[in-house]
Scaffold this motif. Structure first.
Motif, PDB file in Angstrom:
ATOM      1  N   LYS A  33     -77.835   4.824 133.322  1.00 46.55           N
ATOM      2  CA  LYS A  33     -79.184   4.291 133.504  1.00 46.55           C
ATOM      3  C   LYS A  33     -79.450   3.224 132.455  1.00 46.55           C
ATOM      4  CE  LYS A  33     -80.988   8.665 135.341  1.00 46.55           C
ATOM      5  NZ  LYS A  33     -81.989   9.755 135.165  1.00 46.55           N
ATOM      6  N   VAL A  34     -79.908   2.071 132.892  1.00 51.62           N
ATOM      7  CA  VAL A  34     -80.148   0.956 131.980  1.00 51.62           C
ATOM      8  C   VAL A  34     -81.386   1.225 131.129  1.00 51.62           C
ATOM      9  CG1 VAL A  34     -80.587  -1.525 131.819  1.00 51.62           C
ATOM     10  CG2 VAL A  34     -79.046  -0.634 133.581  1.00 51.62           C
ATOM     11  N   ASN A  35     -81.261   0.914 129.844  1.00 57.59           N
ATOM     12  CA  ASN A  35     -82.337   1.045 128.860  1.00 57.59           C
ATOM     13  C   ASN A  35     -82.869   2.476 128.749  1.00 57.59           C
ATOM     14  OD1 ASN A  35     -82.097  -1.694 128.298  1.00 57.59           O
ATOM     15  ND2 ASN A  35     -83.682  -2.273 129.761  1.00 57.59           N
ATOM     16  N   THR A  36     -81.993   3.427 128.970  1.00 55.95           N
ATOM     17  CA  THR A  36     -82.321   4.840 128.839  1.00 55.95           C
ATOM     18  C   THR A  36     -81.146   5.540 128.165  1.00 55.95           C
ATOM     19  OG1 THR A  36     -83.618   4.811 130.873  1.00 55.95           O
ATOM     20  CG2 THR A  36     -82.905   6.965 130.088  1.00 55.95           C
ATOM     21  N   SER A  37     -81.448   6.490 127.289  1.00 56.37           N
ATOM     22  CA  SER A  37     -80.394   7.283 126.666  1.00 56.37           C
ATOM     23  C   SER A  37     -79.893   8.326 127.664  1.00 56.37           C
ATOM     24  CB  SER A  37     -80.920   7.972 125.404  1.00 56.37           C
ATOM     25  OG  SER A  37     -79.955   8.862 124.887  1.00 56.37           O
ATOM     26  N   ASN A  94     -74.378  10.206 123.331  1.00 57.23           N
ATOM     27  CA  ASN A  94     -75.142   9.623 124.432  1.00 57.23           C
ATOM     28  C   ASN A  94     -74.609   8.234 124.757  1.00 57.23           C
ATOM     29  OD1 ASN A  94     -76.988  11.859 124.210  1.00 57.23           O
ATOM     30  ND2 ASN A  94     -77.974  10.783 122.506  1.00 57.23           N
ATOM     31  N   LEU A  95     -74.897   7.778 125.967  1.00 57.29           N
ATOM     32  CA  LEU A  95     -74.605   6.410 126.375  1.00 57.29           C
ATOM     33  C   LEU A  95     -75.901   5.609 126.337  1.00 57.29           C
ATOM     34  CD1 LEU A  95     -72.798   4.196 127.672  1.00 57.29           C
ATOM     35  CD2 LEU A  95     -73.435   5.148 129.905  1.00 57.29           C
ATOM     36  N   LEU A  96     -75.880   4.477 125.642  1.00 55.31           N
ATOM     37  CA  LEU A  96     -76.993   3.534 125.635  1.00 55.31           C
ATOM     38  C   LEU A  96     -76.534   2.258 126.338  1.00 55.31           C
ATOM     39  CD1 LEU A  96     -78.325   3.836 121.950  1.00 55.31           C
ATOM     40  CD2 LEU A  96     -79.027   5.149 123.954  1.00 55.31           C
ATOM     41  N   HIS A  97     -77.038   2.040 127.528  1.00 52.90           N
ATOM     42  CA  HIS A  97     -76.734   0.832 128.297  1.00 52.90           C
ATOM     43  C   HIS A  97     -77.959  -0.070 128.168  1.00 52.90           C
ATOM     44  CE1 HIS A  97     -75.397  -0.984 132.437  1.00 52.90           C
ATOM     45  NE2 HIS A  97     -75.700  -1.918 131.548  1.00 52.90           N
ATOM     46  N   TYR A 145     -73.086   4.346 116.053  1.00 53.60           N
ATOM     47  CA  TYR A 145     -73.025   3.520 117.252  1.00 53.60           C
ATOM     48  C   TYR A 145     -71.604   2.977 117.399  1.00 53.60           C
ATOM     49  CZ  TYR A 145     -78.159   3.187 117.773  1.00 53.60           C
ATOM     50  OH  TYR A 145     -79.497   3.450 117.972  1.00 53.60           O
ATOM     51  N   VAL A 146     -71.068   3.076 118.592  1.00 50.60           N
ATOM     52  CA  VAL A 146     -69.775   2.476 118.934  1.00 50.60           C
ATOM     53  C   VAL A 146     -70.020   1.538 120.099  1.00 50.60           C
ATOM     54  CG1 VAL A 146     -67.428   2.865 119.752  1.00 50.60           C
ATOM     55  CG2 VAL A 146     -68.483   4.500 118.165  1.00 50.60           C
ATOM     56  N   SER A 179     -76.143 -10.026 124.996  1.00 52.86           N
ATOM     57  CA  SER A 179     -75.574  -9.928 126.341  1.00 52.86           C
ATOM     58  C   SER A 179     -75.566  -8.440 126.682  1.00 52.86           C
ATOM     59  CB  SER A 179     -74.158 -10.508 126.379  1.00 52.86           C
ATOM     60  OG  SER A 179     -73.304  -9.834 125.481  1.00 52.86           O
ATOM     61  N   GLU A 180     -75.512  -8.125 127.959  1.00 56.65           N
ATOM     62  CA  GLU A 180     -75.603  -6.725 128.379  1.00 56.65           C
ATOM     63  C   GLU A 180     -74.643  -5.863 127.562  1.00 56.65           C
ATOM     64  OE1 GLU A 180     -75.757  -4.226 132.605  1.00 56.65           O
ATOM     65  OE2 GLU A 180     -75.491  -6.403 132.572  1.00 56.65           O
ATOM     66  N   THR A 181     -75.178  -4.804 126.965  1.00 57.40           N
ATOM     67  CA  THR A 181     -74.469  -4.052 125.942  1.00 57.40           C
ATOM     68  C   THR A 181     -74.368  -2.569 126.307  1.00 57.40           C
ATOM     69  OG1 THR A 181     -75.254  -5.576 124.234  1.00 57.40           O
ATOM     70  CG2 THR A 181     -74.463  -3.416 123.483  1.00 57.40           C
ATOM     71  N   LYS A 182     -73.219  -1.966 125.980  1.00 56.71           N
ATOM     72  CA  LYS A 182     -73.059  -0.525 126.119  1.00 56.71           C
ATOM     73  C   LYS A 182     -72.591   0.045 124.788  1.00 56.71           C
ATOM     74  CE  LYS A 182     -72.186  -0.221 131.077  1.00 56.71           C
ATOM     75  NZ  LYS A 182     -71.266   0.268 132.160  1.00 56.71           N
ATOM     76  N   LEU A 183     -73.290   1.102 124.376  1.00 60.21           N
ATOM     77  CA  LEU A 183     -73.011   1.766 123.103  1.00 60.21           C
ATOM     78  C   LEU A 183     -72.842   3.262 123.319  1.00 60.21           C
ATOM     79  CD1 LEU A 183     -75.955   0.299 120.965  1.00 60.21           C
ATOM     80  CD2 LEU A 183     -73.623  -0.565 120.959  1.00 60.21           C
ATOM     81  N   LEU A 184     -71.980   3.879 122.520  1.00 58.57           N
ATOM     82  CA  LEU A 184     -71.978   5.327 122.372  1.00 58.57           C
ATOM     83  C   LEU A 184     -72.801   5.650 121.142  1.00 58.57           C
ATOM     84  CD1 LEU A 184     -68.231   6.259 123.025  1.00 58.57           C
ATOM     85  CD2 LEU A 184     -70.123   6.273 124.661  1.00 58.57           C
TER      86      LEU A 184
END
Length: 325
Positions: A239-243, A255-258, A276-277, A315-320
């Motif tokens: 889910k974008v912009n949601t943990s 958690n995934l942060l998109h 954060y990764v 730019s569109e980012t994905k973090l653990l």
């Protein structure tokens, strides 16, 4: 000196099964190794302690920072439980060939036999070649005797559970679960701080000196979970912009942060550091009046004293996002 989000110099590990993706995909083109199988991104393991790469604390080891800042860095409750030992280890792993079939002990066994923590871990797959697969657990329950029979005949793979993988797949591996990463997979590993691995089978490989790697058959027998499970792969919805929670257990939560735009994260009451990764994109992490950039291939340790941050994508980012609850 006031603490700030910390980046560290990666610790590069040459492996018999390693490749080039840590350079070509994660952008760590300063690796000195021809077959870099792992980078240890944030580590407190003795002999492999991460060193700060930027800012006023550049050159300081993670162990010395914990000794100086204690709960301000890791959280008061974390410091009370773990003392000067940093409790998590973050790795990137590039499997150009199959890794060995292996298993890790739990805390009880590891403390009794090795005076250290056990190893519960998780994998997040960044990239996988078509048809790439990994092993986690057994495809059916086996007895210790049946397991040894398959092992002695070099047919252990016949009873292992294999999963074909793609980018975004997540696997939780509690201590005691037999596993190996198959060739063609690049992933992040979040784990307890431990370097204890019991190697079960290594496909009869030899190193450049013609030597086989050591096996730990008897040690492994004492810790293997021989049961079968139906839920080896973690199911979640991006889910974008949601943990989005991926893993939650006593050892760590991830958690995934998109992020596409802006997301705010509050850690008030957590009393723990946050890691954060970043494996996709580029973003600005803002805390108070300060900010730090994070991009694909970066790992960042946010001290416990920083209780609120915002993540704004360039730019569109994905973090653990990982911490201990």
């Amino acid at each position: 000196m006031e603490l700030y989000p910390l980046k560290f110099n990666p610790i590069f590990k040459e492996k018999i099964w390693g490749g080039q993706k840590i350079k070509t995909i994660l952008g760590k083109d300063f690796s000195p190794l021809p077959n870099c199988g792992e980078t240890w991104e944030i580590s407190g393991v003795k002999g492999n302690v991460s060193v700060v790469s930027e800012g006023l604390l550049k050159g300081c080891g993670l162990d010395s920072l914990i000794e100086e800042y204690k709960g301000k860095l890791v959280g008061e409750r974390i410091y009370k439980e773990f003392g000067s030992e940093f409790p998590l280890l973050v790795k990137f792993i590039d499997a150009n060939e199959d890794l060995s079939i292996q298993v890790h002990p739990d805390d009880k066994v590891a403390k009794a036999k090795h005076s250290c923590f056990g190893k519960t871990e998780m994998w997040y797959v960044f990239q996988a070649e078509e048809g790439a697969r990994l092993n986690t657990g057994f495809q059916k329950g086996v007895t210790k005797e049946k397991y040894l029979e398959y092992l002695e005949k070099k047919k252990l793979e016949e009873v292992l559970n294999f999963e074909e993988v793609k980018s975004g797949d997540v696997f939780f591996l509690p201590a005691g679960r037999v596993h190996f990463i198959g060739k063609g997979i690049l992933l992040a590993e979040i784990q307890q701080t431990s370097d204890i691995t019991y190697r079960i089978y290594d496909f009869d490989r030899v190193d450049d000196k013609g030597q086989k790697r050591e096996l730990h058959t008897e040690l492994a027998l004492d810790v293997i979970d021989f049961n079968h499970y139906s839920d080896y792969k973690t199911q979640y919805t991006d889910k974008v912009n949601t943990s989005v929670q991926l893993v939650q257990n006593v050892c760590f939560t991830t958690n995934l942060l998109h992020v596409d735009g802006l997301i705010s994260r509050s850690y008030k009451g957590l009393d723990c550091f946050v890691i954060y990764v970043c494996f996709e994109g580029k973003a600005v992490i803002k805390y108070g009046k300060e900010a730090v950039n994070i991009q694909k291939g970066d790992s960042l340790l946010i001290p416990a004293t920083i209780e609120e941050v915002t993540v704004e994508s360039i730019s569109e980012t994905k973090l653990l996002e990982s911490y201990i609850e």
